[in-house]
Design an enzyme around this catalytic site. Structure first.
Site, mmCIF file in Angstrom:
data_model
loop_
_atom_site.group_PDB
_atom_site.id
_atom_site.type_symbol
_atom_site.label_atom_id
_atom_site.label_comp_id
_atom_site.label_asym_id
_atom_site.label_seq_id
_atom_site.Cartn_x
_atom_site.Cartn_y
_atom_site.Cartn_z
ATOM 1 N N ARG A 1 -4.367 0.537 12.369
ATOM 2 C CA ARG A 1 -3.488 1.378 11.550
ATOM 3 C C ARG A 1 -2.247 1.878 12.280
ATOM 4 N NH1 ARG A 1 -5.161 0.665 6.271
ATOM 5 N NH2 ARG A 1 -7.440 0.768 6.160
ATOM 6 N N ARG B 1 -16.972 3.540 -0.620
ATOM 7 C CA ARG B 1 -16.971 2.473 -1.615
ATOM 8 C C ARG B 1 -15.871 1.462 -1.289
ATOM 9 N NH1 ARG B 1 -16.525 4.608 -7.603
ATOM 10 N NH2 ARG B 1 -17.722 6.245 -6.571
ATOM 11 N N ARG C 1 -0.016 -1.641 -6.420
ATOM 12 C CA ARG C 1 -0.271 -1.246 -5.037
ATOM 13 C C ARG C 1 -1.083 -2.304 -4.306
ATOM 14 N NH1 ARG C 1 -2.848 4.489 -5.025
ATOM 15 N NH2 ARG C 1 -2.515 4.255 -2.779
ATOM 16 N N TYR D 1 -13.217 4.906 3.544
ATOM 17 C CA TYR D 1 -12.081 4.050 3.194
ATOM 18 C C TYR D 1 -10.756 4.707 3.504
ATOM 19 C CZ TYR D 1 -10.237 6.405 -0.984
ATOM 20 O OH TYR D 1 -9.623 7.298 -1.837
ATOM 21 N N ASP E 1 -23.072 16.638 -15.993
ATOM 22 C CA ASP E 1 -23.254 15.689 -14.890
ATOM 23 C C ASP E 1 -24.725 15.332 -14.778
ATOM 24 O OD1 ASP E 1 -21.312 14.822 -12.370
ATOM 25 O OD2 ASP E 1 -23.439 14.786 -11.851
ATOM 26 N N THR F 1 -10.668 5.171 -15.677
ATOM 27 C CA THR F 1 -9.893 3.932 -15.713
ATOM 28 C C THR F 1 -10.753 2.809 -16.286
ATOM 29 O OG1 THR F 1 -8.706 4.668 -13.756
ATOM 30 C CG2 THR F 1 -8.495 2.350 -14.355
ATOM 31 N N THR G 1 -15.979 3.783 -13.650
ATOM 32 C CA THR G 1 -16.120 2.451 -14.226
ATOM 33 C C THR G 1 -16.214 1.485 -13.054
ATOM 34 O OG1 THR G 1 -14.745 3.069 -16.126
ATOM 35 C CG2 THR G 1 -15.132 0.728 -15.765
ATOM 36 N N LYS H 1 -2.347 2.770 -16.229
ATOM 37 C CA LYS H 1 -3.201 3.111 -15.088
ATOM 38 C C LYS H 1 -3.596 1.864 -14.295
ATOM 39 C CE LYS H 1 -5.972 5.544 -12.474
ATOM 40 N NZ LYS H 1 -5.462 6.464 -11.442
ATOM 41 N N GLY I 1 -9.740 -0.074 0.430
ATOM 42 C CA GLY I 1 -11.014 0.451 -0.044
ATOM 43 C C GLY I 1 -10.846 1.496 -1.117
ATOM 44 N N CYS J 1 -10.679 2.737 -6.581
ATOM 45 C CA CYS J 1 -9.585 2.411 -7.505
ATOM 46 C C CYS J 1 -9.014 1.020 -7.267
ATOM 47 C CB CYS J 1 -8.470 3.458 -7.373
ATOM 48 S SG CYS J 1 -8.969 5.127 -7.830
#
Length: 472
Positions: free
Chosen positions: A428, A354, A239, A346, A54, A145, A110, A232, A283, A286
């Protein structure tokens, strides 16, 4: 170079399996983030000789001390500590230190560039480190991904060019991470089938052998790396499209004069129906990114995917527009209002902002001139342009409006009866205010699941037209 190379068709599968599970095959895992650290830990449990790489020295220091820097993952701290104490897992910032590995597992982000093109620079930087020590018979596994075709068209040529090896001297497979925050160990160990696809048959066989040891579930072998990459991306895009449909329903709740949440919940009782819940936006690292992986690869337009992304990206602005409608009923504009935003991460319980709709809502409110306050148990609102409000201080505050974006468990403790009467927009359907001794005017984005109208108190003769032209 030590250890057995698993990308070698002359070695019997039984010999490879025994070597992998006995620690004879060194493994390097590149990326020790919230998904990489659990993966490295499970590899250590299975293979016994793992080095994690890392770029963050504090992460490496913590791992080598047996300390878990990833929060909210049940079982991970103990599992990590055990593997470090048993000398089965160690970490470094030096990618070249992993040159002795015979299996290289890449699980780094990514992201998207400023013009929303897939940014493979981090993956390619890791590939440079791997190539420096890549040997014939080594196997490289990509879990990050990426756009479909990356292993075939980008990573394999890159590794060959930088290592000086022929492309058929080493193996390369894509095995997508299928893990959710909060259940990482469970998911990696076998909550879902593991998808495996290599750039050639031997790569596929070698990767399938490894994951057959890591997971208690089945290993689903597909025809190649590009198919595995598409699996993937398609999961995430599905979704995104599903959520966009729910959000589109929510945007017409007032036109219909009903709760779309109740209608969705009832429709989902039919086995063929599986509509997601609406909300203020989508959010995380992904779902908001994967559609752009397809946009970059497809030569033809993708109107459904593009429309869905536009709907979801517009939900923070729509949420603010709905709030503006509610404030207008009190002859108040956003420019004159003080607004408290509940939740900036998120997702509830996850320390990540993010692409978070909460951050976007704060930004849009500020652009509209509102005095913006925010509360979040996991991050500092000041870092996102809002005045921080401690949870225990909310009842004593005075706000013209409160917007729930992220339903953190901690918000269940808010004493709404102690808060001055205000407009509450529940994005929500997570707040339990109705029926309490308050005079707040509560509105649920899309209506509540229990069948209440979109405006729970002080209903109007005419439905509110949420999301005026120019606001979305």
């Amino acid at each position: 170079m030590t250890g057995l190379g698993l990308y070698d068709s002359s070695v019997p599968a039984g010999r490879k399996r025994a070597a992998f599970t006995s620690g004879e095959v060194p493994v390097a895992v590149y990326g020790l983030g919230k998904m990489g650290l659990p993966l490295a830990t499970v590899y250590a449990e299975t293979a016994g000789d793992v080095i994690g790489v890392d770029v963050d020295p504090s992460v490496v220091e913590a791992v080598n001390a047996g300390e878990c820097h990833v929060t909210g993952e049940p079982g991970l701290p103990d599992a990590l500590e055990s593997q470090v104490e048993r000398d089965r897992l160690r970490a470094t910032t030096d990618g070249s230190a992993a040159a002795a590995a015979r299996v290289h597992v890449v699980i780094v982000p990514t992201l998207l560039s400023d013009d929303r093109e897939p940014d493979l620079s981090t993956v390619e930087a890791v590939a440079d480190d791997i190539a420096a020590g890549l040997a014939p018979g080594d196997l490289v596994i990509l879990e990050s991904t990426v756009p479909p075709g990356t292993c075939r068209d980008v990573l394999r040529p890159h590794l060959a060019a930088e290592s000086g090896l022929e492309p058929d001297a080493f193996g390369l497979a894509f095995c997508p991470e299928r893990t959710s925050t909060g259940t990482a160990l469970r998911d990696i160990r076998g909550a879902y089938p593991k998808v495996v696809g290599g750039v050639d048959d031997e790569s596929t066989r070698a990767a399938a052998l490894i994951y057959d040891e890591l997971t208690e579930n089945e290993v689903h072998v597909v025809s190649g790396a590009t198919t595995a990459e598409a699996v993937k991306v398609f999961e995430g895009v599905y979704r995104d499209v599903n959520i966009a449909l729910a959000n589109e329903f929510a945007r017409i709740a007032d036109d219909l004069g009903t709760s779309v949440r109740e209608a969705i919940a009832t429709a989902n009782e039919l086995p063929v129906c599986d509509i997601h819940d609406p909300g203020p936006g989508v959010g995380g690292h992904c779902i908001p990114y994967y559609p752009y992986f397809l946009f970059a690869q497809a030569e033809k337009p993708l109107p459904v995917t593009r429309a869905a992304r536009d709907v979801n990206e517009g939900m923070p602005a729509h949420t603010v527009a709905v709030l503006a409608d509610e404030l207008a009923a009190d002859d108040l504009t956003l420019a004159d209002a003080s607004v408290l935003v509940l939740g900036l991460t998120y997702r509830a319980g996850v320390e990540e902002t993010r692409a978070s709709p909460g951050v976007d809502v704060v930004s849009i409110l500020a652009e509209r001139g509102a005095d913006v306050f925010a509360a979040d148990p996991l991050v500092d609102p000041a870092d996102y342009g809002a005045t921080p409000v401690a949870l225990e201080s909310i009842p004593s505050g005075s706000f013209d409006a409160v917007v729930l974006v992220t339903p953190h468990e901690e918000f269940e403790r808010i004493e709404w009866e102690s808060l001055d009467p205000t407009v509450v927009l529940d994005g929500r359907d997570a707040l339990e205010i109705e029926g309490t001794e308050t005079s707040h005017r509560v509105r649920t984005l899309g209506g509540s699941r229990n069948g209440g109208p979109t405006v729970l108190e002080r209903p109007r003769e005419e439905p509110v037209r949420s999301g005026a032209d120019g606001d979305d």
